[in-house]
Write an enzyme that holds these catalytic residues in place. Structure first.
Site, PDB file in Angstrom:
ATOM      1  N   TYR A 194      31.538  23.738  25.103  1.00  0.00           N
ATOM      2  CA  TYR A 194      30.688  22.546  25.048  1.00  0.00           C
ATOM      3  C   TYR A 194      29.342  22.925  24.428  1.00  0.00           C
ATOM      4  O   TYR A 194      29.166  24.053  23.955  1.00  0.00           O
ATOM      5  CB  TYR A 194      30.554  21.922  26.446  1.00  0.00           C
ATOM      6  CG  TYR A 194      31.903  21.431  26.964  1.00  0.00           C
ATOM      7  CD1 TYR A 194      32.639  20.487  26.240  1.00  0.00           C
ATOM      8  CD2 TYR A 194      32.448  21.924  28.142  1.00  0.00           C
ATOM      9  CE1 TYR A 194      33.880  20.050  26.679  1.00  0.00           C
ATOM     10  CE2 TYR A 194      33.696  21.484  28.599  1.00  0.00           C
ATOM     11  CZ  TYR A 194      34.409  20.556  27.859  1.00  0.00           C
ATOM     12  OH  TYR A 194      35.633  20.126  28.281  1.00  0.00           O
ATOM     13  N   ARG A 216      43.031  23.259  40.599  1.00  0.00           N
ATOM     14  CA  ARG A 216      44.309  22.521  40.625  1.00  0.00           C
ATOM     15  C   ARG A 216      44.938  22.395  42.003  1.00  0.00           C
ATOM     16  O   ARG A 216      45.463  21.322  42.326  1.00  0.00           O
ATOM     17  CB  ARG A 216      45.278  23.119  39.609  1.00  0.00           C
ATOM     18  CG  ARG A 216      44.873  22.772  38.165  1.00  0.00           C
ATOM     19  CD  ARG A 216      45.539  23.655  37.159  1.00  0.00           C
ATOM     20  NE  ARG A 216      45.181  25.047  37.363  1.00  0.00           N
ATOM     21  CZ  ARG A 216      45.727  26.064  36.700  1.00  0.00           C
ATOM     22  NH1 ARG A 216      46.673  25.821  35.816  1.00  0.00           N
ATOM     23  NH2 ARG A 216      45.339  27.298  36.922  1.00  0.00           N
TER      24      ARG A 216
HETATM   25  C1  FMN Z   1      41.946  18.271  35.553  1.00  0.00           C
HETATM   26  C2  FMN Z   1      40.930  19.344  35.358  1.00  0.00           C
HETATM   27  C3  FMN Z   1      39.652  19.018  34.966  1.00  0.00           C
HETATM   28  C4  FMN Z   1      38.678  20.018  34.815  1.00  0.00           C
HETATM   29  N1  FMN Z   1      37.398  19.666  34.532  1.00  0.00           N
HETATM   30  C5  FMN Z   1      36.411  20.599  34.537  1.00  0.00           C
HETATM   31  C6  FMN Z   1      35.039  20.251  34.436  1.00  0.00           C
HETATM   32  O1  FMN Z   1      34.669  19.094  34.426  1.00  0.00           O
HETATM   33  N2  FMN Z   1      34.131  21.252  34.381  1.00  0.00           N
HETATM   34  C7  FMN Z   1      34.503  22.561  34.445  1.00  0.00           C
HETATM   35  O2  FMN Z   1      33.648  23.433  34.381  1.00  0.00           O
HETATM   36  N3  FMN Z   1      35.795  22.906  34.583  1.00  0.00           N
HETATM   37  C8  FMN Z   1      36.747  21.978  34.647  1.00  0.00           C
HETATM   38  N4  FMN Z   1      38.052  22.340  34.862  1.00  0.00           N
HETATM   39  C9  FMN Z   1      38.372  23.768  35.087  1.00  0.00           C
HETATM   40  C10 FMN Z   1      38.415  24.055  36.580  1.00  0.00           C
HETATM   41  O3  FMN Z   1      37.158  23.836  37.200  1.00  0.00           O
HETATM   42  C11 FMN Z   1      38.867  25.487  36.851  1.00  0.00           C
HETATM   43  O4  FMN Z   1      37.922  26.374  36.302  1.00  0.00           O
HETATM   44  C12 FMN Z   1      40.236  25.796  36.250  1.00  0.00           C
HETATM   45  O5  FMN Z   1      41.131  24.712  36.467  1.00  0.00           O
HETATM   46  C13 FMN Z   1      40.850  27.060  36.860  1.00  0.00           C
HETATM   47  O6  FMN Z   1      40.998  26.936  38.243  1.00  0.00           O
HETATM   48  P1  FMN Z   1      42.420  26.648  38.962  1.00  0.00           P
HETATM   49  O7  FMN Z   1      43.356  27.729  38.501  1.00  0.00           O
HETATM   50  O8  FMN Z   1      42.126  26.724  40.437  1.00  0.00           O
HETATM   51  O9  FMN Z   1      42.895  25.301  38.527  1.00  0.00           O
HETATM   52  C14 FMN Z   1      39.042  21.352  34.996  1.00  0.00           C
HETATM   53  C15 FMN Z   1      40.344  21.671  35.355  1.00  0.00           C
HETATM   54  C16 FMN Z   1      41.283  20.694  35.563  1.00  0.00           C
HETATM   55  C17 FMN Z   1      42.671  21.092  36.000  1.00  0.00           C
END
Ligand code: FMN
Ligand code: FAD
Length: 781
Positions: free
Chosen positions: A588, A730
């Site tokens: 970003y 997630r």
């Molecule tokens: C649906 C979705 C939306 C996300 N939106 C953001 C966001 O707005 N800002 C951000 O920094 N990361 C965002 N992420 C990344 C998550 O915060 C996280 O870093 C990433 O999913 C890895 O973590 P996890 O393995 O527990 O899902 C998003 C992830 C998902 C799945």
């Protein structure tokens, strides 16, 4: 079949004897360049499990090994005048010579022909063999003769080690750490027979050179090590039996892996085995295990497919297919453990207290988790949990000592009740930047779900800073009121804290909601109701090759965006948020300045990392000044671009240092999404090493995130000091009450549930308790 094993180490000898057992008619010869009983090295270790495996294939050998081995359960750490010991680790130590003698004797007994003092030049020396086993060790001549066939990938590692012995006897697998004026050394020590212990000394190349050990002959090196570890050795001598090594006896470990394990050389089938095809660092002591298990697998395939020469191609195909998977798993664990010892001097020795250092060392391969440690040594782990809890504000008088995940965390004036963060997740469900009932329900549910901190998704400081038309913003008073309603609700109905992630989409803005149109990061179509808007970025480079090309920001753009960030920050404070995170990750706007892949500017805001950081730091400083002094601020970064030439984890340490100097409290360590060319290595907790490195090397608190999906992961990360908080994304989509559920799963019942939900608590806990009891009964402990 006529079989020749080139190399009479554990792999060649064990294969020869097992194969002879399978069919006494096979004509099997082992060719070894050394004399019988003449070998380098001292003892080797392998786990109880390997011995069980051997028992099934040749009880006679296993019985002999069992007679000769030294079994021990404990690991002992000597570090900074402390001795810490934990049990339940289950190792077998045996002299390398003794092991080879047992295998040689068994080979002779079964009728395998052993030819010593014959240096085989090439597999072509045995044209009448149906099968040649290249068990000729790490420097395999057979493998090196046709590298185009086997495609070896050999990495020489930076640490130096010397393999010594001593008559001092140790009753645990012992790790000694000593600091000199140039850095840290460590010794890996274990007893392998009634009179002798292996004593491997290791240090980084830099430290080795600084001590002039490159100029030392073996005797001088021994004297150096004796002096270094004098306190522990208490007058005992160190010994070498590698006098055949010319010059310095200090080696670099080489990690070997091969794409192909076998071929036909025109006369015979040739197959690599043991160290010739793959190596595992002694940090988890499994090279011999791999060699023995290779031998077992090849014989298993002959038994399964058939042991006539026409079966060889199928057998070899199956052998590689089956073995490769286990080998990769073990090599990965060995790699993690090896890296831990390579960096511990810089990253852990001076940073961690002995208790936490021990925990970090025990979990170095990342195969052993918090709950594994509990199974190995419950008393030690509970003692460590008590230590961790006391260090983190839980009084020793507390009725229940929480595991690390449920210890509180205080930053500035904010105390989180535990260390789980609902990671920010874009929902693409806002209208004109306004959050509404959807967000109230979504974030409200997660606030009731047990996490200490709930982060709101990336929220834009201006309309053109949104990723999609469904992303929230904070550029007007009405939006502020929407958020105030949300934070009020969370503060009234839960004891979670709520934070806002503020970020400008920059080159990745003006895209469709992921479920709409072409998918993630795809540009909005022009001229429709939600029309595409112009983009800005560090440089005029689109994220996707066919995406909208952003305009490179002018200084006037920078001023405007900075003002927007400051105004949004004031609104966030007014809306009642407890925590603010500045989004400098994922390609970003601010991230587009930091990464050399996206910043091609030739003014003061491009070029070196210092210059690329200038604008993001300017925004950070202005936002920090506008955000109330008593409230914390974190910064999310991409700690690895996963693209050649992009940001590396070493750069990430510098980035973290810069934000720390500017007043950041914490670094939220994400990675990637900066370039569509990225090639990330996903896996359990795959970004945690970045949080760990930044925490130790930059000396700033970190949030680990990415594939953290169980309480066991969270506890392992926190307890080892790899991060201060764990963000979980997630899993919270599937289960808003992830934290409450995980607490029940591990049997931690002292967690408060929202009052209206309490009748669900004991039922969930009872269900998990039954599951745990069943597992214990099945394990038989
Ligand atoms: C649906 C979705 C939306 C996300 N939106 C953001 C966001 O707005 N800002 C951000 O920094 N990361 C965002 N992420 C990344 C998550 O915060 C996280 O870093 C990433 O999913 C890895 O973590 P996890 O393995 O527990 O899902 C998003 C992830 C998902 C799945
Ligand atoms: C410091 C150190 C510590 C270790 N500690 C452990 C440990 O604790 N536990 C563990 O499991 N493993 C350990 N290992 C690894 C272990 O030694 C090897 O992984 C294991 O011996 C591999 O067995 P191998 O039969 O494949 O090869 P090797 O044991 O290397 O045997 C190869 C044999 O082939 C012979 N040879 C080579 N070329 C020729 C030729 N051209 N003609 C005839 N003969 C030839 C060699 O003389 C040798 O005897 C350690 C290794 C090191 C370096």
């Amino acid at each position: 079949m006529k079989i020749v094993c080139i190399g009479g180490g554990p792999a060649g000898l064990y294969f020869a004897l097992l194969m002879k057992k399978l069919g006494a008619h096979h004509d099997i010869t082992v060719v070894e360049r050394n004399k019988p009983y003449d070998t380098f090295g001292w003892g080797v270790v392998f786990s109880d499990q390997t011995l069980d495996n051997m028992r099934q294939w040749d009880p006679e050998t296993a019985a002999e090994v069992q007679q000769a081995f030294n079994h021990w359960d404990d690991i002992e750490l000597h570090f900074k005048d402390r001795v810490i010991r934990s049990g339940g680790h289950g190792f077998v130590g045996i002299g390398r010579k003794k092991l080879l003698n047992i295998l040689q004797a068994r080979c002779e007994q079964l009728g395998v022909q052993l030819v010593f003092e014959q240096d085989a030049d090439s597999d072509l020396d045995y044209p009448d063999a149906d099968l040649i086993i290249a068990s000729d060790g790490i420097n395999s001549k057979v493998r090196n003769r046709t590298p185009e066939v086997f495609q070896p990938d050999i990495v020489t590692r930076p640490n130096r080690y010397i393999w010594l012995g001593t008559k001092k006897l140790y009753d645990a697998f012992t790790f000694l750490f000593e600091k000199t004026e140039h850095g840290w050394f460590q010794a890996h020590v274990y007893k392998f027979d009634e009179h002798t212990s292996t004593f491997i000394v290791e240090c980084p190349e830099r430290v080795w050179l600084a001590h002039g050990l490159d100029q030392a002959d073996p005797q001088q090196s021994i004297e150096f090590c004796e002096q270094l570890f004098a306190k522990n050795l208490q007058g005992e001598k160190l010994m070498t039996n590698a006098r055949h090594l010319r010059g310095s006896a200090w080696l670099n470990f080489q990690r070997v892996k091969c794409a192909h394990w076998w071929h036909h050389n025109g006369h015979s089938h040739v197959v690599l085995m043991g160290d010739a095809v793959h190596t595992a660092h002694f940090a988890i002591g499994s090279g011999t295990k791999l060699a023995l298990e290779d031998a077992i697998e090849l014989v298993r395939q002959f038994k399964r497919v058939g042991d006539r020469s026409e079966h060889i191609p199928e057998v070899l195909r199956q052998y590689q297919a089956v073995r490769e998977i286990d080998v990769i798993r073990l090599q990965n664990a060995a790699w993690n453990a090896m890296e831990w010892f390579e960096v511990c001097g810089e990253r852990y020795c001076d940073q961690l207290e002995p208790e936490q250092f021990m925990y970090s060392m025990l979990t170095r391969s990342q195969r052993i988790s918090h709950e594994n440690l509990r199974l190995r040594d419950k008393a030690w782990l509970e003692g460590y949990e008590a230590w961790y809890a006391a260090r983190h504000g839980v009084p020793a008088t507390a009725k229940v000592l929480p595991p690390p995940m449920f210890t509180p965390y205080t930053l500035r004036s904010v105390t989180l009740k535990n260390r789980v963060v609902v990671s920010p997740m874009a929902q693409y469900s806002a209208q004109d930047g306004h959050v509404g009932d959807y967000h109230l329900v979504h974030l409200g549910a997660r606030a009731m779900g047990g996490a200490g901190l709930v982060m709101v998704e990336m929220t834009a400081p201006s309309a053109d800073g949104r990723i999609t038309p469904g992303c929230p913003g904070l550029w007007n008073e009405a939006q502020t009121q929407d958020f105030a309603r949300l934070t009020d609700w969370v503060h009234t109905h839960s004891d979670a804290k709520i934070g806002l992630q503020i970020g400008h989409a920059g080159p990745k803005g003006s895209t469709c909601r992921p479920w709409q149109g072409a998918g993630m990061d795809e540009a909005l179509p022009a001229g429709e109701a939600e029309a595409n808007w112009p983009l800005i970025a560090a440089s005029a480079q689109p994220y996707l090759p066919h995406g909208q090309v952003p305009r490179a920001m002018t200084r006037a753009d920078m001023d405007r965006v900075l003002d927007d960030f400051v105004a949004a920050t004031r609104r966030a404070a007014q809306a009642g948020f407890d925590w603010l995170e500045l989004h400098c990750a994922h390609g970003y706007l601010l991230s587009s300045f930091i990464s050399p892949l996206t910043n091609h500017r030739d003014d003061d805001y491009g070029g070196t990392l210092d210059k690329r950081l200038r604008y993001p730091l300017e925004v950070f400083a202005a936002v920090r000044a506008a955000w109330p002094e008593h409230l914390p601020m974190s910064v999310r970064i991409s700690a690895h671009d996963w693209v050649e030439g992009g940001i590396t984890p070493a750069d990430a340490v510098e980035i973290a240092r810069a934000f720390k100097a500017a007043g950041a409290d914490m670094i939220d360590c994400s990675s990637g999404q900066v370039s569509a060319q990225q090639k990330p290595s996903y896996g359990r907790m795959y970004q945690t090493p970045f949080a760990d490195r930044i925490r130790q090397e930059a000396g700033i608190a970190t949030i680990a995130v990415g594939a953290i999906s169980e309480a066991d992961h969270v506890n392992s990360i926190l307890a080892a000091g790899r991060a201060d908080l764990c963000a979980v994304a997630r899993p919270h989509l599937a289960n808003p009450a992830w934290t409450l559920t995980e607490a029940a799963r591990i049997g931690y019942t002292a967690l408060a549930w929202p009052r209206p939900y309490v009748s669900g608590k004991s039922q969930l806990e009872a269900g998990f308790a039954r599951e745990r009891a069943l597992q214990t009964a099945t394990r038989g402990d």
